[in-house]
Design a protein around this motif. Structure first.
Motif, mmCIF file in Angstrom:
data_model
loop_
_atom_site.group_PDB
_atom_site.id
_atom_site.type_symbol
_atom_site.label_atom_id
_atom_site.label_comp_id
_atom_site.label_asym_id
_atom_site.label_seq_id
_atom_site.Cartn_x
_atom_site.Cartn_y
_atom_site.Cartn_z
ATOM 1 N N PRO A 87 37.281 45.048 38.819
ATOM 2 C CA PRO A 87 37.803 44.789 40.169
ATOM 3 C C PRO A 87 38.462 43.418 40.339
ATOM 4 C CG PRO A 87 35.416 44.551 40.142
ATOM 5 C CD PRO A 87 35.802 45.066 38.785
ATOM 6 N N GLU A 88 38.488 42.595 39.277
ATOM 7 C CA GLU A 88 39.164 41.299 39.360
ATOM 8 C C GLU A 88 40.624 41.375 38.911
ATOM 9 O OE1 GLU A 88 37.490 38.975 40.930
ATOM 10 O OE2 GLU A 88 35.828 40.389 40.961
ATOM 11 N N CYS A 89 41.115 42.581 38.690
ATOM 12 C CA CYS A 89 42.520 42.757 38.272
ATOM 13 C C CYS A 89 43.422 42.654 39.508
ATOM 14 C CB CYS A 89 42.692 44.116 37.584
ATOM 15 S SG CYS A 89 44.354 44.412 36.953
ATOM 16 N N TYR A 90 43.859 41.427 39.809
ATOM 17 C CA TYR A 90 44.582 41.203 41.068
ATOM 18 C C TYR A 90 45.954 41.857 41.080
ATOM 19 C CZ TYR A 90 46.569 37.264 38.416
ATOM 20 O OH TYR A 90 47.183 36.489 37.458
ATOM 21 N N THR A 91 46.537 42.115 39.911
ATOM 22 C CA THR A 91 47.827 42.817 39.873
ATOM 23 C C THR A 91 47.672 44.230 40.417
ATOM 24 O OG1 THR A 91 48.480 41.544 37.910
ATOM 25 C CG2 THR A 91 49.754 43.524 38.408
ATOM 26 N N ALA A 92 46.554 44.867 40.078
ATOM 27 C CA ALA A 92 46.292 46.218 40.593
ATOM 28 C C ALA A 92 46.096 46.190 42.106
ATOM 29 C CB ALA A 92 45.062 46.802 39.905
ATOM 30 N N TRP A 93 45.386 45.178 42.604
ATOM 31 C CA TRP A 93 45.192 45.073 44.064
ATOM 32 C C TRP A 93 46.531 44.829 44.761
ATOM 33 C CZ3 TRP A 93 41.143 47.156 45.823
ATOM 34 C CH2 TRP A 93 39.867 46.976 45.261
ATOM 35 N N ASN A 94 47.366 43.962 44.194
ATOM 36 C CA ASN A 94 48.666 43.681 44.806
ATOM 37 C C ASN A 94 49.556 44.920 44.829
ATOM 38 O OD1 ASN A 94 48.017 41.017 45.326
ATOM 39 N ND2 ASN A 94 48.931 40.244 43.438
ATOM 40 N N THR A 95 49.452 45.721 43.783
ATOM 41 C CA THR A 95 50.211 46.976 43.752
ATOM 42 C C THR A 95 49.732 47.921 44.839
ATOM 43 O OG1 THR A 95 50.547 46.761 41.355
ATOM 44 C CG2 THR A 95 50.821 48.958 42.313
ATOM 45 N N ARG A 96 48.420 47.947 45.056
ATOM 46 C CA ARG A 96 47.874 48.815 46.100
ATOM 47 C C ARG A 96 48.293 48.322 47.497
ATOM 48 N NH1 ARG A 96 44.645 52.596 44.220
ATOM 49 N NH2 ARG A 96 43.603 53.017 46.213
ATOM 50 N N LYS A 97 48.485 47.030 47.655
ATOM 51 C CA LYS A 97 49.031 46.522 48.918
ATOM 52 C C LYS A 97 50.399 47.137 49.187
ATOM 53 C CE LYS A 97 46.754 41.938 49.057
ATOM 54 N NZ LYS A 97 45.875 42.045 47.900
#
Length: 319
Positions: A87-97
């Motif tokens: 869950p620390e993969c911030y690129t994946a979170w930014n993509t979900r944004k």
């Protein structure tokens, strides 16, 4: 490929109709992927394989100059697998944004997905950061649900704090909710002060709960129709009882310094209070090096002496 087949099975579970309420990375067993009664288990060996596969496919799709709706759907699925494992993969979170803004993912589904991850990773900083972004995004489009959403967030953060000792990340998120949306809501602030009492008695050495109560009291003292002086006195009494019962707990003594320094009283009232505090602390006026004391008692004497010095310092400011 084995990992491609397991990926397909996992996606079928994640996108199925059955609700998933808990995630766990399990020790290596014969069953690498288990889903029973809403509990999802992924073996540690399989999680590594899935992560490598999803990471490769995710960035392959991300690098395409143009994307279709089908690509967006697949990126959504790949990012879910990445974040379930890391869950620390911030690129994946930014993509979900981006997917949320384009309405490929709904806000309610995203909250549900994050709640699942929190059952396994309650201290994920990137997850809580994404959560704050999503709250702001939802409120921007519909500010009628601010209080209801924030109440739910306080509960979610409390559950995360229960799952991991001294969970600074979840407590910081809880403070952010108060500071950003609830600092002028006395009903919720007072409820939080009462609701966290039981948590305080169960986690006596966790400094995060004391900081949280500091924030609550600081917000309440700024609200005119709240009897902040009464609240402060009650907090001092609760703290005194806990110090006497649980010896040698530094967090309690440090919290008492805050209470004493910030109490909303005039100078004359403060002088009386400081005198009472000196009487309280003098009962520990012994030599901590004397034999016969337990380790907790020695710490109690040490913290009491430090507190006594603190009282003398703030007393001098009134002279």
């Amino acid at each position: 490929m084995e990992e491609q087949e397991e990926y397909a099975k996992l996606i079928k579970i994640l996108t199925g109709q059955e609700y998933i309420d808990e995630l766990g990375i399990t020790p290596n067993t014969q069953c690498e992927l288990v889903f029973i009664d809403g509990k999802l288990g992924i073996s540690s060996t399989l999680s590594k394989k899935l992560y490598i596969y999803a990471h490769k496919e995710f960035f392959k799709l991300r690098s395409k100059p143009t994307s279709t709706d089908c690509d967006s759907d697949e990126i959504n699925k790949l990012s879910m697998v990445l974040l379930l494992i890391n869950p620390e993969c911030y690129t994946a979170w930014n993509t979900r944004k981006e997917l949320i803004v384009s309405k490929t993912i709904t806000s309610s589904k995203e909250f549900q997905f994050m709640n699942l991850i929190l059952t396994c990773y309650p201290r994920s900083a990137e997850l809580f950061s994404h959560r704050r972004w999503l709250i702001q995004h939802v409120i921007k489009s519909n500010d009628n649900e601010i209080v209801a959403l924030c109440k739910l967030e306080l509960k979610i953060a409390a559950r995360a704090a229960d799952r991991y000792y001294s969970n600074y990340i979840s407590w910081s998120h809880r403070c952010w909710i108060l500071r950003t949306y609830l600092s002028n809501n006395p009903e919720i602030l007072l409820n939080e002060l009462d609701d966290t009492m039981s948590w305080l008695s169960l986690h006596i050495s966790d400094s995060n709960i004391y900081y949280y109560r500091q924030q609550l009291l600081t917000f309440l003292v700024k609200i005119n129709h709240v009897d902040s002086k009464k609240l402060w006195k009650r907090e001092l009494q609760i703290n005194k009882e806990m110090i006497e019962y649980y010896e040698g707990r530094e967090a309690m003594w440090l919290f008492r310094r805050f209470l004493l320094a910030k109490i909303p009283e005039n100078d004359e009232e403060k002088k009386v209070l400081y005198h009472q505090e000196m009487k309280f602390v003098n009962q520990y006026n012994q030599d901590e090096g004397t034999s016969g004391f337990t380790w907790e008692q020695k710490r109690q004497i040490h913290f009491a002496k430090s507190y006594q010095i603190f009282i003398n310092l703030i007393k001098s400011d009134l002279l």
